[in-house]
Design a protein around this motif. Structure first.
Motif, short mmCIF file in Angstrom:
data_model
loop_
_atom_site.label_atom_id
_atom_site.label_comp_id
_atom_site.label_asym_id
_atom_site.label_seq_id
_atom_site.Cartn_x
_atom_site.Cartn_y
_atom_site.Cartn_z
N GLU A 35 0.83 -1.21 0.00
CA GLU A 35 0.00 0.00 0.00
C GLU A 35 0.86 1.26 0.00
N GLU A 36 1.97 1.24 0.75
CA GLU A 36 2.84 2.41 0.83
C GLU A 36 3.53 2.67 -0.51
N VAL A 37 3.99 1.60 -1.16
CA VAL A 37 4.63 1.75 -2.47
C VAL A 37 3.63 2.29 -3.48
N ALA A 38 2.41 1.75 -3.47
CA ALA A 38 1.38 2.19 -4.41
C ALA A 38 1.08 3.68 -4.23
N ALA A 39 0.93 4.11 -2.97
CA ALA A 39 0.63 5.52 -2.71
C ALA A 39 1.79 6.42 -3.12
N ARG A 40 3.00 6.02 -2.84
CA ARG A 40 4.17 6.83 -3.17
C ARG A 40 4.37 6.98 -4.66
N LEU A 41 4.08 5.92 -5.42
CA LEU A 41 4.30 5.95 -6.86
C LEU A 41 3.05 6.34 -7.65
N GLY A 42 1.94 6.53 -6.96
CA GLY A 42 0.73 6.97 -7.62
C GLY A 42 0.09 5.94 -8.51
N VAL A 43 0.12 4.68 -8.07
CA VAL A 43 -0.50 3.59 -8.84
C VAL A 43 -1.39 2.79 -7.90
N SER A 44 -2.16 1.87 -8.47
CA SER A 44 -2.97 0.98 -7.65
C SER A 44 -2.08 -0.12 -7.08
N THR A 45 -2.65 -0.94 -6.21
CA THR A 45 -1.86 -2.01 -5.61
C THR A 45 -1.61 -3.17 -6.57
N THR A 46 -2.40 -3.27 -7.63
CA THR A 46 -2.25 -4.40 -8.57
C THR A 46 -0.88 -4.40 -9.25
N PRO A 47 -0.44 -3.30 -9.90
CA PRO A 47 0.89 -3.33 -10.50
C PRO A 47 2.02 -3.48 -9.48
N VAL A 48 1.78 -3.03 -8.25
CA VAL A 48 2.80 -3.21 -7.21
C VAL A 48 2.92 -4.70 -6.88
N ARG A 49 1.79 -5.36 -6.75
CA ARG A 49 1.80 -6.80 -6.47
C ARG A 49 2.49 -7.55 -7.61
N GLU A 50 2.21 -7.17 -8.85
CA GLU A 50 2.84 -7.80 -10.00
C GLU A 50 4.34 -7.51 -10.03
N ALA A 51 4.72 -6.27 -9.67
CA ALA A 51 6.13 -5.90 -9.63
C ALA A 51 6.88 -6.70 -8.57
N PHE A 52 6.23 -6.94 -7.44
CA PHE A 52 6.85 -7.75 -6.40
C PHE A 52 7.18 -9.15 -6.93
N ARG A 53 6.30 -9.71 -7.75
CA ARG A 53 6.57 -11.04 -8.32
C ARG A 53 7.80 -11.00 -9.21
N ASP A 54 7.92 -9.93 -10.01
CA ASP A 54 9.09 -9.80 -10.89
C ASP A 54 10.37 -9.67 -10.08
N LEU A 55 10.32 -8.84 -9.06
CA LEU A 55 11.52 -8.61 -8.24
C LEU A 55 11.88 -9.85 -7.43
N LEU A 56 10.89 -10.63 -7.06
CA LEU A 56 11.14 -11.89 -6.38
C LEU A 56 11.88 -12.85 -7.30
N ALA A 57 11.44 -12.90 -8.57
CA ALA A 57 12.11 -13.76 -9.55
C ALA A 57 13.55 -13.32 -9.80
N GLU A 58 13.81 -12.01 -9.71
CA GLU A 58 15.16 -11.48 -9.91
C GLU A 58 16.04 -11.67 -8.68
N GLY A 59 15.45 -12.04 -7.57
CA GLY A 59 16.21 -12.23 -6.35
C GLY A 59 16.45 -10.97 -5.55
N LEU A 60 15.78 -9.87 -5.91
CA LEU A 60 16.00 -8.61 -5.21
C LEU A 60 15.17 -8.50 -3.92
N ILE A 61 14.11 -9.26 -3.83
CA ILE A 61 13.29 -9.27 -2.62
C ILE A 61 13.02 -10.72 -2.22
N GLY A 62 12.56 -10.90 -0.99
CA GLY A 62 12.19 -12.21 -0.51
C GLY A 62 10.90 -12.11 0.28
#
Length: 223
Positions: A35-62
């Protein structure tokens, strides 16, 4: 992805968060709240959730059971393992690709190479670099080896981005190396192309190691 096309919200969020993590805005172990990322970047939570999946695949988040999404940070041990596997497997894929290559199969890689030579942004360059290496072996059988190599290249992309941020002259160095690699493909010499691929990956690993060493903490994490 064509860096000249408008970004989707998902691509925008991935790009911002990736850059922030690589530049140390978010330290290893920091929590990322959707929710914080979505508010800061001015987007809904859906693309943030999708972005988290991408970053998880890249190994940048866990993912932590109790704390949620955490910045994982990058390690030299991880990048060395990635490139050792690429050095072992990618030359084999090159041989398979050249055995089945037809006239015109290099067109996509040649076009991407021109875009790489004109690109100055480290993030976009690193993204195109992944595309370039995939396009070099498009004629290879679509089997397990190709999928593993593609997955390793995607995972290594974050390290390449970090290295390019640290030393932008590496882009010009790699562009020249790519030109030589393309010529070996045009010549159809699988043995030479495979050997050059291994050398290119070894040089890339050394450059990454040299340019991230200063960013290591005592826990051997890049911050």
């Amino acid at each position: 992805m064509d860096s000249r096309r408008p970004q989707t919200a998902r691509q925008y969020v991935v790009g911002v968060l990736r850059t922030e993590i690589l530049r140390g805005t978010h330290q290893a172990g920091a929590r990322l709240r959707q929710e914080e990322v979505a508010a800061r970047l001015g987007v809904s939570t859906t693309p943030v959730r999708e972005a988290f999946r991408d970053l998880l695949a890249e190994g940048l988040i866990g993912l932590d059971t109790h704390r949620g999404v955490l910045v994982r940070g990058l390690t030299l041990a991880d990048v060395r393992e990635l490139y050792e596997l690429r050095i072992l497997l990618e030359p084999r894929l090159v041989v398979s690709a050249l055995a089945l290559a037809l006239p015109g199969d290099l067109a996509a890689a040649e076009a991407t190479h021109l875009r790489l030579c004109a690109e100055l942004d480290p993030e976009r360059w690193a993204g195109l670099n992944v595309v370039f290496h995939r396009e070099l072996t498009l004629s290879a059988p679509d089997g397990r080896l190709a999928r593993i190599v593609a997955s390793l290249a995607e995972a290594a992309g974050a390290y390449v981005t970090l290295s390019m941020h640290a030393s932008k002259e590496l882009m010009a160095f790699n562009n020249a190396d790519h030109a030589e690699l393309l010529q070996h493909y045009r010549n159809g010499d699988a043995e030479v192309a495979a050997r050059k691929t291994a050398e290119h990956l070894e040089q890339t690993l050394r450059a990454i190691e040299e340019n991230v060493q200063a960013r290591l903490t005592r826990s051997d994490r890049i911050v």
